[in-house]
Structure formats: structure tokens, C-alpha cells
Design a protein around this motif. Structure first.
Motif, PDB file in Angstrom:
ATOM      1  N   CYS A  24       0.818  -1.203   0.000  1.00 36.79           N
ATOM      2  CA  CYS A  24       0.000   0.000   0.000  1.00 36.79           C
ATOM      3  C   CYS A  24       0.856   1.258   0.000  1.00 36.79           C
ATOM      4  CB  CYS A  24      -0.903  -0.018   1.222  1.00 36.79           C
ATOM      5  SG  CYS A  24      -2.194   1.229   1.195  1.00 36.79           S
ATOM      6  N   GLN A  25       0.499   2.192  -0.892  1.00 34.95           N
ATOM      7  CA  GLN A  25       1.146   3.479  -0.909  1.00 34.95           C
ATOM      8  C   GLN A  25       0.359   4.431  -0.016  1.00 34.95           C
ATOM      9  OE1 GLN A  25       0.960   4.423  -5.073  1.00 34.95           O
ATOM     10  NE2 GLN A  25       3.025   3.663  -5.435  1.00 34.95           N
ATOM     11  N   GLN A  26       0.703   5.726  -0.048  1.00 36.61           N
ATOM     12  CA  GLN A  26      -0.083   6.706   0.670  1.00 36.61           C
ATOM     13  C   GLN A  26      -1.464   6.757   0.054  1.00 36.61           C
ATOM     14  OE1 GLN A  26       1.946  10.421   0.655  1.00 36.61           O
ATOM     15  NE2 GLN A  26       3.440   9.789   2.182  1.00 36.61           N
ATOM     16  N   GLY A  27      -2.486   6.970   0.888  1.00 42.52           N
ATOM     17  CA  GLY A  27      -3.855   6.975   0.405  1.00 42.52           C
ATOM     18  C   GLY A  27      -4.328   5.562   0.145  1.00 42.52           C
ATOM     19  N   ASP A  28      -5.189   5.418  -0.874  1.00 44.68           N
ATOM     20  CA  ASP A  28      -5.797   4.128  -1.162  1.00 44.68           C
ATOM     21  C   ASP A  28      -5.162   3.426  -2.346  1.00 44.68           C
ATOM     22  OD1 ASP A  28      -8.996   5.561  -0.381  1.00 44.68           O
ATOM     23  OD2 ASP A  28      -7.664   4.388   0.898  1.00 44.68           O
ATOM     24  N   HIS A  29      -4.030   3.870  -2.799  1.00 47.29           N
ATOM     25  CA  HIS A  29      -3.402   3.297  -3.980  1.00 47.29           C
ATOM     26  C   HIS A  29      -2.436   2.177  -3.592  1.00 47.29           C
ATOM     27  CE1 HIS A  29      -4.878   6.353  -6.858  1.00 47.29           C
ATOM     28  NE2 HIS A  29      -4.911   7.106  -5.771  1.00 47.29           N
ATOM     29  N   TYR A  30      -2.306   1.215  -4.486  1.00 48.16           N
ATOM     30  CA  TYR A  30      -1.436   0.070  -4.252  1.00 48.16           C
ATOM     31  C   TYR A  30      -0.302   0.055  -5.268  1.00 48.16           C
ATOM     32  CZ  TYR A  30      -5.491  -1.290  -1.549  1.00 48.16           C
ATOM     33  OH  TYR A  30      -6.539  -1.290  -0.666  1.00 48.16           O
ATOM     34  N   GLN A  31       0.879  -0.085  -4.766  1.00 45.28           N
ATOM     35  CA  GLN A  31       2.054  -0.108  -5.633  1.00 45.28           C
ATOM     36  C   GLN A  31       2.277  -1.530  -6.122  1.00 45.28           C
ATOM     37  OE1 GLN A  31       5.592   1.335  -3.793  1.00 45.28           O
ATOM     38  NE2 GLN A  31       6.873   1.027  -5.610  1.00 45.28           N
ATOM     39  N   ILE A  32       2.135  -1.721  -7.412  1.00 43.38           N
ATOM     40  CA  ILE A  32       2.357  -3.030  -8.020  1.00 43.38           C
ATOM     41  C   ILE A  32       3.544  -2.916  -8.961  1.00 43.38           C
ATOM     42  CG2 ILE A  32       1.393  -4.819  -9.517  1.00 43.38           C
ATOM     43  CD1 ILE A  32      -1.376  -4.009  -8.495  1.00 43.38           C
ATOM     44  N   GLU A  33       4.533  -3.743  -8.731  1.00 38.42           N
ATOM     45  CA  GLU A  33       5.751  -3.677  -9.533  1.00 38.42           C
ATOM     46  C   GLU A  33       5.952  -4.891 -10.417  1.00 38.42           C
ATOM     47  OE1 GLU A  33       8.798  -3.095  -6.642  1.00 38.42           O
ATOM     48  OE2 GLU A  33       8.253  -0.996  -6.262  1.00 38.42           O
ATOM     49  N   ARG A  34       5.389  -6.040 -10.029  1.00 36.50           N
ATOM     50  CA  ARG A  34       5.560  -7.268 -10.811  1.00 36.50           C
ATOM     51  C   ARG A  34       4.252  -8.030 -10.910  1.00 36.50           C
ATOM     52  NH1 ARG A  34      11.430  -9.983  -9.177  1.00 36.50           N
ATOM     53  NH2 ARG A  34      12.706  -8.243  -9.904  1.00 36.50           N
ATOM     54  N   VAL A  35       3.910  -8.417 -12.129  1.00 37.17           N
ATOM     55  CA  VAL A  35       2.685  -9.169 -12.400  1.00 37.17           C
ATOM     56  C   VAL A  35       3.057 -10.449 -13.143  1.00 37.17           C
ATOM     57  CG1 VAL A  35       0.483  -9.170 -13.648  1.00 37.17           C
ATOM     58  CG2 VAL A  35       1.279  -7.078 -12.500  1.00 37.17           C
ATOM     59  N   GLY A  36       2.494 -11.561 -12.716  1.00 42.97           N
ATOM     60  CA  GLY A  36       2.731 -12.839 -13.377  1.00 42.97           C
ATOM     61  C   GLY A  36       1.464 -13.367 -14.022  1.00 42.97           C
ATOM     62  N   MET A  37       1.626 -14.216 -15.015  1.00 46.05           N
ATOM     63  CA  MET A  37       0.481 -14.835 -15.693  1.00 46.05           C
ATOM     64  C   MET A  37       0.742 -16.319 -15.904  1.00 46.05           C
ATOM     65  SD  MET A  37      -1.347 -13.938 -19.388  1.00 46.05           S
ATOM     66  CE  MET A  37      -2.225 -12.509 -18.726  1.00 46.05           C
ATOM     67  N   LEU A  38      -0.285 -17.115 -15.644  1.00 46.34           N
ATOM     68  CA  LEU A  38      -0.250 -18.550 -15.937  1.00 46.34           C
ATOM     69  C   LEU A  38      -1.127 -18.801 -17.155  1.00 46.34           C
ATOM     70  CD1 LEU A  38      -0.655 -20.088 -12.356  1.00 46.34           C
ATOM     71  CD2 LEU A  38       1.398 -19.190 -13.471  1.00 46.34           C
ATOM     72  N   ILE A  39      -0.580 -19.521 -18.126  1.00 47.34           N
ATOM     73  CA  ILE A  39      -1.289 -19.795 -19.379  1.00 47.34           C
ATOM     74  C   ILE A  39      -1.444 -21.309 -19.523  1.00 47.34           C
ATOM     75  CG2 ILE A  39      -1.159 -19.629 -21.896  1.00 47.34           C
ATOM     76  CD1 ILE A  39       0.363 -16.957 -21.424  1.00 47.34           C
ATOM     77  N   GLU A  40      -2.664 -21.738 -19.791  1.00 49.48           N
ATOM     78  CA  GLU A  40      -2.979 -23.170 -19.811  1.00 49.48           C
ATOM     79  C   GLU A  40      -2.220 -23.909 -20.899  1.00 49.48           C
ATOM     80  OE1 GLU A  40      -6.965 -26.020 -19.792  1.00 49.48           O
ATOM     81  OE2 GLU A  40      -7.139 -23.855 -20.134  1.00 49.48           O
ATOM     82  N   HIS A  41      -2.122 -23.319 -22.077  1.00 54.02           N
ATOM     83  CA  HIS A  41      -1.456 -23.989 -23.184  1.00 54.02           C
ATOM     84  C   HIS A  41      -0.236 -23.181 -23.633  1.00 54.02           C
ATOM     85  CE1 HIS A  41      -4.553 -27.019 -23.303  1.00 54.02           C
ATOM     86  NE2 HIS A  41      -5.488 -26.074 -23.369  1.00 54.02           N
TER      87      HIS A  41
END
Length: 322
Positions: A24-41
Motif C-alpha cells: 500500500c502506498q499513501q492513500g488508497d493506492h497500491y504499488q504493483i511492480e511485478r505481475v505474473g500470468m499462468l497460461i494453460e497452453h
């Protein structure tokens, strides 16, 4: 009393912050730096997998985050391994690019309270588990209207992946709304990529004079669209605009803009506006649209569909519900 009130307020904030507190950053914002994805095929299937991967790249470009992905993740054990690896790499959000991941994520989400899990098309949710659903009843309805209008034999067909797909009911209702004399042949292959079985059903439908067909699945939709083109009948594309593969025999396509949906969801998440839960998105949010219309479709029909879709965006009611 004031001290007690402040303590209770602070305690409520702690409890409501949930798994995002660390990010969580200041206020109601969320700091996201890394996103992952799982792919079925695979990301190279030119249909669902490719579209998910492009959505991940859009997240990287538009939101300035680092992205990682894993392909061929199809079982609980494979999910467990992939999630642990991504967790060790500091991933804060993991997107499961298939409905199968709802159950898999639900089993393990409590062990990863600092990771937000997102998947598509399902009914599982938790504080850190989000289900993003396409409002596919409506897209099926407008596809059905188009099929009901363009059939010459009054025989139309839909080859769906699963019985639970809302677009099946929508397609039937759309056909009946536009053409009460038409008959709808419905078949299920019980899988997103069952091309051989889908083509078997396609051939049986052709024997029954079906002349407009809607293949509501992933990899097999291309095979059916191409077969329809070669035999001179109409089809309606699914997920992607499939006129590139089926030419003018593709009357239009019901396009699911999963790439736009993922970016929208991450933006909402970063703004603190997407708590764990089940969400539905569609024409109104511009994450579903009709594709390019064939030059075989009369302009009057195109104008009618455009008008009814705009009405649906405004009212939330399909034509037969208003």
C-alpha cells in the motif's frame, strides 16, 4: 474515550487492509511492480493464449510494471510450483488466464496473503481472489440475431465448449428473437480445444442443412470457420475477429477484449477499487464488441444491431427484455 476511538479506528484500518497492506502506498493506492500470468497452453496459439499474452504486454506498457509468465500450466501441482516460483520472484499479482485457475487458486490463496490472484470466468472468490467474467449472454444474443437473419435454410448451429457458457442461451434467444422459424442445433465438446470433435459436430450439422454456425470455443473455432468458408456457408467468429481466416463468409465475430479487461482490472486494483470478489464486464465497458461485418450482411441489419447494442449499453436490457 478519544484515545480508545482512535485505537479502534486504527484497528479497523488494519483489518480492512487485508493482504495488500505490504504494497500500500499513501492513500488508497497500491504499488504493483511485478505481475505474473499462468497460461494453460501456449502463447503462440493465435487464439486465447496469444490474446492473454498480449494483454500481459499491455499491462507492462501501460502500467509500467515488470511481467512474467508460465506456459503449459494445467494441473494443481503445476500451479503450485509456478505460484511458488513467481512468489519467490516478488510477483504481487498473478493472473490465471483460464477458468480452470479459479479452483486451483482457491485452494492455495490463503497460503499467499500478499499475492492478489485474478482469473477469468468463474465463481470462486476470496479477499485476495478475483474472478473477472465476460457478460457473454449478450454477445451470444447478438450473434444469434445475426445468424437468425442470415440463414436461408432456417437451420443454424452453435458448437460450444461447455454447457455452462451463457452465450449458448444468449445465442438461442437471439435467433428466436430475429427468426421464429429457425431451429438451433446445439452441441458441446466439453473442452476449449477439441478440434476433432468440433469438426465431427460441424459435419453432422452440415448434413442437417445448417448454413450459419457459431463455434464458441478456442482453438477449434478457427478450424470450424475455415471449414465453413471452404464449403460456402456462413460462420460467426469467436474471441477474435476471424475474418482474416474466414474471409467474407464470417458474418462478424463476438470479440472478447481480454487485453483491455486485464489492463482495466489492474488499474482498478492499483487505485484500490477492486477488492476480492466476482465481477462481470461486457459491452458497456467496451471489453466485448462485434467484429467487422461481412459485406454479405445488409446495411439495415448492421444498423439495427448497432442501435440495439447501444440501447443495451444504456439500459442493461437485451431487446427481448425491454
Amino acid at each position: 474515550m478519544h484515545i480508545l476511538r482512535r485505537f479502534m479506528t486504527f484497528l479497523a484500518i488494519i483489518l480492512l487492509s487485508g493482504p495488500f497492506l505490504a504494497s500500500c502506498q499513501q492513500g488508497d493506492h497500491y504499488q504493483i511492480e511485478r505481475v505474473g500470468m499462468l497460461i494453460e497452453h501456449t502463447i503462440n496459439d493465435q487464439t486465447w493464449g496469444s490474446k492473454g499474452y498480449h494483454g500481459l504486454l499491455d499491462i507492462q506498457e501501460n502500467l509500467n510494471v515488470e511481467v512474467l509468465f508460465r506456459e503449459g500450466v494445467q494441473t494443481q501441482q503445476q500451479v503450485n510450483i509456478a505460484v511458488e516460483e513467481l512468489s519467490n520472484q516478488g510477483v504481487q499479482v498473478i493472473i490465471g488466464h483460464s477458468s480452470i485457475y479459479g479452483e486451483f487458486f482457491n485452494r492455495i490463496q490463503s497460503s499467499y496473503p500478499d499475492i492478489q490472484f485474478i482469473y477469468v470466468n468463474g465463481g470462486y472468490s476470496a479477499d485476495n481472489l478475483i474472478s473477472l467474467n465476460f457478460n457473454s449472454l449478450a454477445m451470444g444474443f447478438f450473434a444469434g440475431m445475426l445468424a437468425g437473419e442470415m440463414t436461408e435454410t432456417n437451420q443454424v448451429g452453435i458448437i460450444a465448449a461447455f454447457e455452462w457458457q451463457p452465450e449458448v442461451e444468449g445465442f438461442y434467444e437471439g435467433v428466436m428473437y430475429q427468426n421464429k422459424n429457425a431451429k438451433v442445433n446445439v452441441q458441446y465438446v466439453n473442452g476449449w480445444d477439441e478440434s476433432p470433435l468440433a469438426l465431427d459436430y460441424y459435419r453432422k450439422m452440415r448434413e442437417e442443412q445448417v448454413d450459419v454456425i457459431y463455434p464458441a470455443g478456442d482453438a477449434y473455432s478457427l478450424a470450424v470457420v475455415e471449414s465453413a468458408m471452404s464449403e460456402g456457408i456462413y460462420s460467426i467468429g469467436y474471441v477474435n475477429d476471424q475474418q482474416a481466416q474466414g474471409g467474407q463468409s464470417v458474418l462478424s465475430s463476438t470479440i472478447q477484449h481480454i487485453d483491455k479487461l486485464y489492463v482495466y482490472a489492474l488499474e482498478q486494483l492499483m487505485d484500490g477499487n477492486l477488492p476480492g470478489g466476482i465481477y462481470n464486464f461486457g459491452f458497456t465497458e467496451d471489453v466485448i464488441s462485434m467484429g467487422t461485418y461481412s459485406n454479405h450482411v445488409p446495411q439495415e441489419m448492421i444498423d439495427l444491431l448497432d442501435h440495439l447494442i447501444e440501447d443495451y449499453k444504456d439500459t442493461g436490457l437485451l431487446p427481448h427484455q425491454s
